[in-house]
Motif scaffolding. Sequence first.
Motif, PDB file in Angstrom:
ATOM      1  N   GLU A  25      56.084  35.590  54.557  1.00 54.83           N
ATOM      2  CA  GLU A  25      56.864  34.978  52.949  1.00 54.83           C
ATOM      3  C   GLU A  25      57.197  33.659  52.505  1.00 54.83           C
ATOM      4  N   GLU A  26      57.449  33.073  54.092  1.00 56.31           N
ATOM      5  CA  GLU A  26      57.624  31.624  54.049  1.00 56.31           C
ATOM      6  C   GLU A  26      57.652  30.290  53.594  1.00 56.31           C
ATOM      7  N   ASN A  27      56.511  30.375  52.778  1.00 52.07           N
ATOM      8  CA  ASN A  27      55.715  29.173  52.801  1.00 52.07           C
ATOM      9  C   ASN A  27      55.118  30.161  50.653  1.00 52.07           C
ATOM     10  N   GLY A  28      54.428  28.198  50.635  1.00 48.10           N
ATOM     11  CA  GLY A  28      53.176  28.709  48.919  1.00 48.10           C
ATOM     12  C   GLY A  28      52.406  28.235  48.948  1.00 48.10           C
ATOM     13  N   LEU A  29      51.860  28.653  48.594  1.00 39.33           N
ATOM     14  CA  LEU A  29      49.963  27.643  47.828  1.00 39.33           C
ATOM     15  C   LEU A  29      49.769  28.045  46.822  1.00 39.33           C
ATOM     16  N   VAL A  30      49.848  27.601  46.085  1.00 36.40           N
ATOM     17  CA  VAL A  30      49.882  27.095  44.588  1.00 36.40           C
ATOM     18  C   VAL A  30      48.458  26.652  44.253  1.00 36.40           C
ATOM     19  N   PHE A  31      47.449  27.539  43.555  1.00 45.05           N
ATOM     20  CA  PHE A  31      46.124  26.826  42.867  1.00 45.05           C
ATOM     21  C   PHE A  31      45.742  26.533  41.729  1.00 45.05           C
ATOM     22  N   TYR A  32      45.234  25.701  41.395  1.00 43.70           N
ATOM     23  CA  TYR A  32      45.047  24.862  40.336  1.00 43.70           C
ATOM     24  C   TYR A  32      43.379  24.567  40.525  1.00 43.70           C
ATOM     25  N   HIS A  33      43.127  25.215  39.013  1.00 44.75           N
ATOM     26  CA  HIS A  33      41.466  24.493  39.338  1.00 44.75           C
ATOM     27  C   HIS A  33      41.217  23.653  38.311  1.00 44.75           C
ATOM     28  N   LEU A  34      40.737  22.479  37.972  1.00 45.43           N
ATOM     29  CA  LEU A  34      39.866  22.145  36.471  1.00 45.43           C
ATOM     30  C   LEU A  34      38.431  21.923  37.059  1.00 45.43           C
ATOM     31  N   ASP A  35      37.718  21.689  36.187  1.00 45.37           N
ATOM     32  CA  ASP A  35      36.049  21.311  36.467  1.00 45.37           C
ATOM     33  C   ASP A  35      35.824  20.764  35.340  1.00 45.37           C
ATOM     34  N   LEU A  36      36.559  19.437  36.917  1.00 42.39           N
ATOM     35  CA  LEU A  36      36.401  18.070  35.656  1.00 42.39           C
ATOM     36  C   LEU A  36      34.844  17.076  35.364  1.00 42.39           C
ATOM     37  N   ASN A  37      34.088  17.632  35.689  1.00 42.34           N
ATOM     38  CA  ASN A  37      32.502  17.399  35.136  1.00 42.34           C
ATOM     39  C   ASN A  37      32.379  17.959  33.619  1.00 42.34           C
ATOM     40  N   LYS A  38      33.187  18.910  33.531  1.00 46.13           N
ATOM     41  CA  LYS A  38      32.754  19.458  31.751  1.00 46.13           C
ATOM     42  C   LYS A  38      34.137  19.512  31.176  1.00 46.13           C
ATOM     43  N   TYR A  39      34.966  18.512  31.363  1.00 48.25           N
ATOM     44  CA  TYR A  39      36.610  18.232  30.883  1.00 48.25           C
ATOM     45  C   TYR A  39      35.852  16.402  30.660  1.00 48.25           C
ATOM     46  N   PHE A  40      35.132  15.690  31.821  1.00 48.16           N
ATOM     47  CA  PHE A  40      34.634  14.588  31.337  1.00 48.16           C
ATOM     48  C   PHE A  40      33.445  14.034  30.618  1.00 48.16           C
ATOM     49  N   SER A  41      33.394  14.889  30.252  1.00 52.48           N
ATOM     50  CA  SER A  41      32.051  15.441  28.804  1.00 52.48           C
ATOM     51  C   SER A  41      32.335  15.068  27.300  1.00 52.48           C
ATOM     52  N   SER A  42      33.866  15.273  27.104  1.00 51.91           N
ATOM     53  CA  SER A  42      34.481  14.797  25.799  1.00 51.91           C
ATOM     54  C   SER A  42      34.936  12.976  25.946  1.00 51.91           C
ATOM     55  N   ALA A  55      36.362   9.893  29.496  1.00 48.94           N
ATOM     56  CA  ALA A  55      37.301   9.903  30.402  1.00 48.94           C
ATOM     57  C   ALA A  55      39.039   9.955  30.432  1.00 48.94           C
ATOM     58  N   THR A  56      38.650   9.734  28.721  1.00 47.36           N
ATOM     59  CA  THR A  56      40.378   9.435  29.014  1.00 47.36           C
ATOM     60  C   THR A  56      40.355  11.040  28.965  1.00 47.36           C
ATOM     61  N   ASN A  57      40.404  11.400  27.742  1.00 46.05           N
ATOM     62  CA  ASN A  57      40.686  13.350  28.176  1.00 46.05           C
ATOM     63  C   ASN A  57      40.842  13.651  29.244  1.00 46.05           C
ATOM     64  N   ALA A  58      39.893  13.670  30.262  1.00 48.64           N
ATOM     65  CA  ALA A  58      39.769  14.526  31.026  1.00 48.64           C
ATOM     66  C   ALA A  58      40.703  13.481  32.359  1.00 48.64           C
ATOM     67  N   LEU A  59      41.116  12.420  32.145  1.00 49.14           N
ATOM     68  CA  LEU A  59      41.858  11.759  32.687  1.00 49.14           C
ATOM     69  C   LEU A  59      43.811  12.481  32.581  1.00 49.14           C
ATOM     70  N   SER A  60      44.280  12.645  31.306  1.00 45.49           N
ATOM     71  CA  SER A  60      45.066  13.263  30.712  1.00 45.49           C
ATOM     72  C   SER A  60      45.231  14.296  31.533  1.00 45.49           C
TER      73      SER A  60
END
Length: 786
Positions: free
Chosen positions: A409-426, A428-433
């Motif tokens: 328990e001495e180390n922590g790992l945080v997992f984020y997922h973001l489908d960049l291709n999906k949000y780029f379709s709406s 580029a500014t939205n994806a970067l935000s």
Amino acid sequence: MAGAAEDKEEGSLSLAAGADSKSYFLQKFYLLETLSNFYIIGRDKTRSYWRVLKISRLEPSELNIVEDPTTYTERECAELLKRLREGNKANGGLKLVKRCYGIIGFIKFLGPYYMLLITEREEIGTICGHSVYTVTETDTIPIPNSSVLSNMALSKDEKRYKKLLRIVDLRKDFFFSYSYNIMFSLQKNLCDNETGQILHETMFVWNGYLTRQIRNNLRSTLWTVALVYGFFKQVTLSVLGKHFKFTLIARRSQHYAGTRYLTRGVNENGKVANDVETEQIVTEDVFGGRPIQISSVVQNRGSIPLVWSHESSRLNLRPEIICRTCEFSQSYPSHVKLLLTDFKFQFAVSKKDPKYGATRLHFENLFSRYGNPIVILDLVKTHEKKPRESVLSAEFLRAARVLREDLSEENGLVFYHLDLNKYFSSGATNALSLLCKSARKALDLTGLFYHHVVADLQPKESLTSQQKPEIDSDSSSVQEISSKVGDKNSSQNKGSNCTGDASENPRIKQRMLQNGVLRTNCIDCIDRTNVAQFAYGLVALGRQLQALGLSDDIEIDFDNPLAKDLMDLYEAMGDTLALQYGGSAAHNKIFCEIRGQWKPATQSQELFRTVQRYINNTYTDPEKQDAINLFLGHYRPQLGKPAIWEHAHNSNQHQNAGGQRVSYDEYRNASLFFRRSYSDGNILAGSDVNQVFENMFQKPSVEIVRGRTPLSESSPQISTGELLSHCRDTPSIASSQLLQASRDDHESDPGCNNERGDDCDCSDFINLDWLSSTESIFEEDAHQSY
């Protein structure tokens, strides 16, 4: 002397590289020859220290190097060379062969040894007054003289190996420093006192194998340079009329190095393909070049740490993915199990590694290098008509869950997922935000490094331990966790100091440390990953400028000129890293849209890069992979054994020790096996995160697991040698002097300067016109302006 002052201004912070208990660094070398020996004369920047190295030319296939232990003055060195000249008159005398700026190393194929030299360099920046150079020209010189060369030296295979080695172009993207540990981050350089041999055995030094024999024989790194491969760019930018120096560094790992389709995922030692550490340094641009405040932030990219590869195909632009650690499990959500079932015909399902041992080793490595927590940003697709990337993402998340079951328990790992291709379709500014939003959360967890530079503050002790924040609530949200870790980090930073107690001087701001790192990946870790790293760099830059007192606003808008300058830098870095690993410049659709470029022009550029990448991956990468394995020592030619080009080019090839192919662990010394590298690049950190989020494909999804940190090992003992019996003893220099400004690199020279800022070879003592009718040992090569 202006040239010396340019290398290190008075009072700048000492970050001395290991020079084996010497207070100087050899920066200019002269290669001279007789019939039986090479002599290398090395001197420091100020011409105060002169050393001599002898290499026998009578051994057809062995390397015999002896170092004169004496440190000479210029006059004494001149007298020694005159005696050598007189003693060799009958055999042709003493001749000047090359002027050079460092030894890259020695290599042997089937015949003689060859010496690799830096013959031209260019200064590309400074860090705390220490110059950083890029290699612009090299030379490879056979050691034996022509009378003892064996027939093997002229064989067809020997010539082919020499040609293969040249594919690793040392004139592109290799950089080094004589006095700064460029293979380490700024925070590690300030907080650790590592010197000597260990520096050349770290993961970001690419010529460690080539220099190992000379370092082991001489027990010294004085003659060799440590080459880092990746990207280095330094520019001057401004905010609100205030100028500051911005440095962007990318260090590519030499562990499991290679090309796109031939090195994927993680190997059995926990090393991932395309492992690159990116560091962003901001310093005040003060008159005279002396930085007062300095800040840095480090992030990491690397292939998905699973055992996976691609099917070889010359007819398919998108070859199928083969995941060799994938297995069906009841722990998958129903919609993911459906994807796996539909896709199972494309997978080689194996239970060889049900506990994800290689993945565990990888994260233990990261925890040891960067501390706690490790924040993962996974950018691969989750919705595909034909499941491909999404299966790897599902397996990656499952690996994190499995690791949580039995790790400490001495180390922590945080997992984020973001489908960049999906949000780029709406847009580029939205994806970067969205990427910037994730970057803010990651920075809240890890923090950044800030240091107030004072002339009399030297790094006297290392950070060996950190107070770890405690987070006990199992129901904390990610925002609450970020806030708690951020508060703890701030408290910790105020309570510890790696270079002295700043609280004694109210004019000095408290030092801050980065604890943990953001690890970003997509499938190739070159296109989408680079956009995400730009977003992280943009958010970090706002906080760095605020820490330095250059701006009150912590946020930088996309339409800010500073954001556009930063985008250009990250795009240049992305193109360079993509060419190294993928065979073409990066796909920069998001950057092009943000700039408002004409869409058809962008599409034609993307098509060209796709075709270029396909051609290189299909037709030139196998030979490039062979060259990398040869350069790094993963493959060592032997007489009577199959040549490297006779082996099949399979993924993870250099780990298959068939014939004379050597794995990473086999070619390291026994006490430098793969766990030793866990301390490489360590920036020291501590925090504990303890919440598990079960959603997998929400925006963003988060999982927190825990790992343990392995022990690191020490360097082996190495023998030494002597050169001339008449030499007097070398005066000893205390190791503490390594932390002082090195006089050769930084003190003024009363001599003259050329227009490049380097010192001219003018001298009253050494006048070796007799070495050549047209050349003198003092004439400097024409310098390129910096």
